[in-house]
Motif scaffolding. Structure first.
Motif, mmCIF file in Angstrom:
data_model
loop_
_atom_site.group_PDB
_atom_site.id
_atom_site.type_symbol
_atom_site.label_atom_id
_atom_site.label_comp_id
_atom_site.label_asym_id
_atom_site.label_seq_id
_atom_site.Cartn_x
_atom_site.Cartn_y
_atom_site.Cartn_z
ATOM 1 N N ASP A 2 48.295 50.885 41.426
ATOM 2 C CA ASP A 2 46.993 51.109 40.790
ATOM 3 C C ASP A 2 46.918 50.481 39.409
ATOM 4 O OD1 ASP A 2 46.089 52.482 42.945
ATOM 5 O OD2 ASP A 2 46.215 54.471 42.053
ATOM 6 N N ASN A 3 45.888 49.712 39.167
ATOM 7 C CA ASN A 3 45.628 49.174 37.830
ATOM 8 C C ASN A 3 44.139 48.832 37.735
ATOM 9 O OD1 ASN A 3 45.253 46.717 39.146
ATOM 10 N ND2 ASN A 3 46.983 45.699 38.201
ATOM 11 N N SER A 4 43.754 48.102 36.706
ATOM 12 C CA SER A 4 42.334 47.820 36.491
ATOM 13 C C SER A 4 41.704 47.015 37.622
ATOM 14 C CB SER A 4 42.147 47.074 35.161
ATOM 15 O OG SER A 4 42.850 45.844 35.171
ATOM 16 N N ILE A 5 42.486 46.160 38.276
ATOM 17 C CA ILE A 5 41.948 45.332 39.360
ATOM 18 C C ILE A 5 41.793 46.136 40.647
ATOM 19 C CG2 ILE A 5 42.463 43.388 40.910
ATOM 20 C CD1 ILE A 5 41.341 42.559 38.187
ATOM 21 N N THR A 6 42.790 46.921 41.006
ATOM 22 C CA THR A 6 42.666 47.735 42.228
ATOM 23 C C THR A 6 41.520 48.734 42.088
ATOM 24 O OG1 THR A 6 44.330 49.337 41.447
ATOM 25 C CG2 THR A 6 45.120 47.499 42.785
ATOM 26 N N LYS A 7 41.338 49.250 40.891
ATOM 27 C CA LYS A 7 40.237 50.205 40.668
ATOM 28 C C LYS A 7 38.882 49.500 40.675
ATOM 29 C CE LYS A 7 43.166 53.381 38.058
ATOM 30 N NZ LYS A 7 43.562 53.852 36.704
ATOM 31 N N LEU A 8 38.820 48.296 40.103
ATOM 32 C CA LEU A 8 37.566 47.555 40.040
ATOM 33 C C LEU A 8 37.038 47.238 41.440
ATOM 34 C CD1 LEU A 8 35.477 46.030 38.252
ATOM 35 C CD2 LEU A 8 36.965 44.016 38.432
ATOM 36 N N PHE A 9 37.943 46.857 42.339
ATOM 37 C CA PHE A 9 37.531 46.441 43.685
ATOM 38 C C PHE A 9 37.766 47.516 44.752
ATOM 39 C CE2 PHE A 9 38.941 42.188 41.841
ATOM 40 C CZ PHE A 9 37.652 41.816 41.483
ATOM 41 N N ASN A 10 38.417 48.622 44.357
ATOM 42 C CA ASN A 10 38.766 49.691 45.301
ATOM 43 C C ASN A 10 39.659 49.168 46.422
ATOM 44 O OD1 ASN A 10 38.791 52.312 46.367
ATOM 45 N ND2 ASN A 10 36.981 51.937 47.633
ATOM 46 N N ILE A 11 40.733 48.474 46.020
ATOM 47 C CA ILE A 11 41.691 47.917 46.970
ATOM 48 C C ILE A 11 43.085 48.479 46.695
ATOM 49 C CG2 ILE A 11 40.396 45.802 47.411
ATOM 50 C CD1 ILE A 11 42.082 44.376 45.316
ATOM 51 N N LYS A 12 43.999 48.259 47.618
ATOM 52 C CA LYS A 12 45.354 48.821 47.506
ATOM 53 C C LYS A 12 46.258 47.988 46.596
ATOM 54 C CE LYS A 12 49.071 50.646 50.432
ATOM 55 N NZ LYS A 12 49.537 50.816 51.846
ATOM 56 N N TYR A 13 46.148 46.670 46.717
ATOM 57 C CA TYR A 13 47.005 45.769 45.941
ATOM 58 C C TYR A 13 46.151 44.831 45.077
ATOM 59 C CZ TYR A 13 50.079 47.149 49.807
ATOM 60 O OH TYR A 13 50.767 47.853 50.750
ATOM 61 N N PRO A 14 46.627 44.472 43.876
ATOM 62 C CA PRO A 14 45.871 43.549 43.009
ATOM 63 C C PRO A 14 46.064 42.094 43.440
ATOM 64 C CG PRO A 14 47.883 44.219 41.909
ATOM 65 C CD PRO A 14 47.844 44.985 43.207
ATOM 66 N N LEU A 15 45.715 41.829 44.687
ATOM 67 C CA LEU A 15 45.957 40.535 45.333
ATOM 68 C C LEU A 15 44.666 40.066 45.989
ATOM 69 C CD1 LEU A 15 47.782 38.286 46.493
ATOM 70 C CD2 LEU A 15 48.524 39.897 48.249
ATOM 71 N N ILE A 16 44.135 38.946 45.510
ATOM 72 C CA ILE A 16 42.866 38.421 46.005
ATOM 73 C C ILE A 16 43.108 37.101 46.723
ATOM 74 C CG2 ILE A 16 40.614 37.494 45.303
ATOM 75 C CD1 ILE A 16 42.230 39.864 42.942
ATOM 76 N N GLN A 17 42.498 36.957 47.883
ATOM 77 C CA GLN A 17 42.542 35.692 48.625
ATOM 78 C C GLN A 17 41.422 34.805 48.107
ATOM 79 O OE1 GLN A 17 40.249 35.991 52.031
ATOM 80 N NE2 GLN A 17 39.822 33.871 51.434
ATOM 81 N N ALA A 18 41.733 33.612 47.710
ATOM 82 C CA ALA A 18 40.730 32.711 47.145
ATOM 83 C C ALA A 18 39.677 32.329 48.187
ATOM 84 C CB ALA A 18 41.399 31.450 46.601
ATOM 85 N N GLY A 19 38.445 32.146 47.711
ATOM 86 C CA GLY A 19 37.359 31.734 48.598
ATOM 87 C C GLY A 19 37.296 30.228 48.731
ATOM 88 N N LEU A 40 37.948 37.029 50.470
ATOM 89 C CA LEU A 40 36.715 36.377 50.016
ATOM 90 C C LEU A 40 36.246 35.356 51.043
ATOM 91 C CD1 LEU A 40 37.427 35.579 46.231
ATOM 92 C CD2 LEU A 40 36.265 37.579 47.186
ATOM 93 N N LEU A 41 34.950 35.333 51.282
ATOM 94 C CA LEU A 41 34.335 34.281 52.085
ATOM 95 C C LEU A 41 34.025 33.097 51.180
ATOM 96 C CD1 LEU A 41 31.778 36.470 54.088
ATOM 97 C CD2 LEU A 41 33.934 35.524 54.955
ATOM 98 N N GLY A 42 34.318 31.896 51.639
ATOM 99 C CA GLY A 42 34.058 30.701 50.841
ATOM 100 C C GLY A 42 32.679 30.136 51.128
ATOM 101 N N ALA A 43 31.671 30.557 50.351
ATOM 102 C CA ALA A 43 30.290 30.149 50.607
ATOM 103 C C ALA A 43 30.060 28.667 50.347
ATOM 104 C CB ALA A 43 29.332 30.972 49.746
ATOM 105 N N GLY A 44 30.955 28.026 49.610
ATOM 106 C CA GLY A 44 30.761 26.625 49.251
ATOM 107 C C GLY A 44 30.730 25.669 50.421
ATOM 108 N N SER A 45 31.234 26.094 51.580
ATOM 109 C CA SER A 45 31.211 25.224 52.761
ATOM 110 C C SER A 45 30.309 25.797 53.849
ATOM 111 C CB SER A 45 32.633 25.031 53.301
ATOM 112 O OG SER A 45 33.273 26.284 53.507
#
Length: 313
Positions: A2-19, A40-45
């Motif tokens: 738990d840290n600021s990122i897991t709380k911000l996104f309500n996720i288990k790990y502070p690990l984001i998959q790039a879009g 994350l969905l990559g809307a750019g394509s």
């Protein structure tokens, strides 16, 4: 964790998959979210109607939070933002443009907004625009990049020193040790791209995935800085770009050579000669294609092991 990122996104790990364009569809995003990270969905394509379809499928595939990455230079930007709001997406990562454009509009609709930057200057501008967090991406990252050529492990502590909101590190991170190192330097979480390209759920062409796992140190280079700096694997198209540079080309010459849909041609359709093959320097450390959930699990396990090892020093 738990840290600021897991709380911000309500996720288990502070690990984001790039879009990542042409790599990040609903299968990958939902798999990462289901594993405890943030997909994350990559809307750019994606055309607007394609993005709506991917959002719908992602909702059905996961009950966990997921988001959409939106390049601000997208030609149908207003329509994309409208779809995101209509579909009730609650997390948006913006990039390649001015964060002031839509940050407040999104936040008024209950959306958490994160902006991707490559320098301290733009991190502070993003904070001033009211974003909830910043991704600071170093020069070793794949795809479109900053002109400053500041590496991730130089950039993170410099941004952290001046930022008052959560900070996410990106660029050159593909395992748990890299994750820990970024967080020791001040990041609250990490965004991972190249490692997830070589996942079973990535929408990249299988031939491109195989090229990534066979890449070695020095096989990528940043180029086309006059247009939009991009790091790619060296192939026939890359060599054509380098040859053109020997003639002192104009911006128009570079645009003509680049043409249209080079990235789609390379990463999505598998043209390894004429396509634009965007990947980070860390590809030299990626040796296999595996399920996204396994990638998340292995990164978290290695992160915890590395933290224990460091504590024993």
């Amino acid at each position: 964790m738990d840290n600021s990122i897991t709380k911000l996104f309500n996720i288990k790990y502070p690990l984001i998959q790039a879009g990542m364009i042409w790599n990040s569809g609903w299968r990958l995003a939902s798999a990462v979210s289901n594993a405890g990270g943030l997909g994350l969905l990559g809307a750019g394509s994606m055309y607007p109607e394609v993005l709506r379809e991917h959002i719908s499928k992602c909702k059905k595939a996961t009950d966990k939070p997921f988001g959409v990455n939106v390049p601000m230079l997208y030609p149908n930007l207003e329509e994309i933002i409208t779809i995101i709001i209509e579909e009730g997406v609650k997390i948006v990562f913006t990039s390649a443009g001015n964060p002031k454009s839509y940050t407040q509009h999104l936040k008024q609709h209950g959306v958490t907004v994160v902006h991707v930057v490559s320098s301290v200057k733009f991190a502070l501008k993003a904070q001033e625009a009211g974003v909830d967090a910043v991704v600071a991406e170093g020069f070793e990252a794949g795809g479109h990049n900053g002109r400053e050529e500041t590496t991730t492990f130089t950039l993170i502590p410099m941004v952290k020193e001046q930022l008052n909101i959560p900070l996410i590190a990106a660029g050159g991170i593909a395992n748990g040790k890299g994750m820990l190192a970024a967080m020791v330097l001040g990041a609250d979480g990490v965004q991972v791209g190249s490692r997830f390209v070589a996942s079973e759920e990535s929408s990249a062409h299988s031939a491109f995935k195989e090229l990534v796992v066979n890449a070695k140190e020095g096989d990528t280079q940043l180029t086309l800085k006059e247009l939009a700096p991009v790091r790619m694997l060296k192939n026939k198209f890359f060599e054509e770009v380098m040859q053109l540079y020997t003639t002192n080309p104009s911006k128009e010459d570079l645009i003509k050579l680049l043409g249209r849909a080079r990235a789609k041609r390379g990463m999505f359709e598998g043209d390894l000669e004429e396509g634009e093959l965007e990947i980070g320097q860390i590809a030299g450390l990626i040796h296999d294609i595996k399920p996204a959930a396994q990638i998340v699990k292995e990164m978290v396990t290695e992160f915890e092991a590395a933290k224990t090892m460091v504590n024993q020093l």
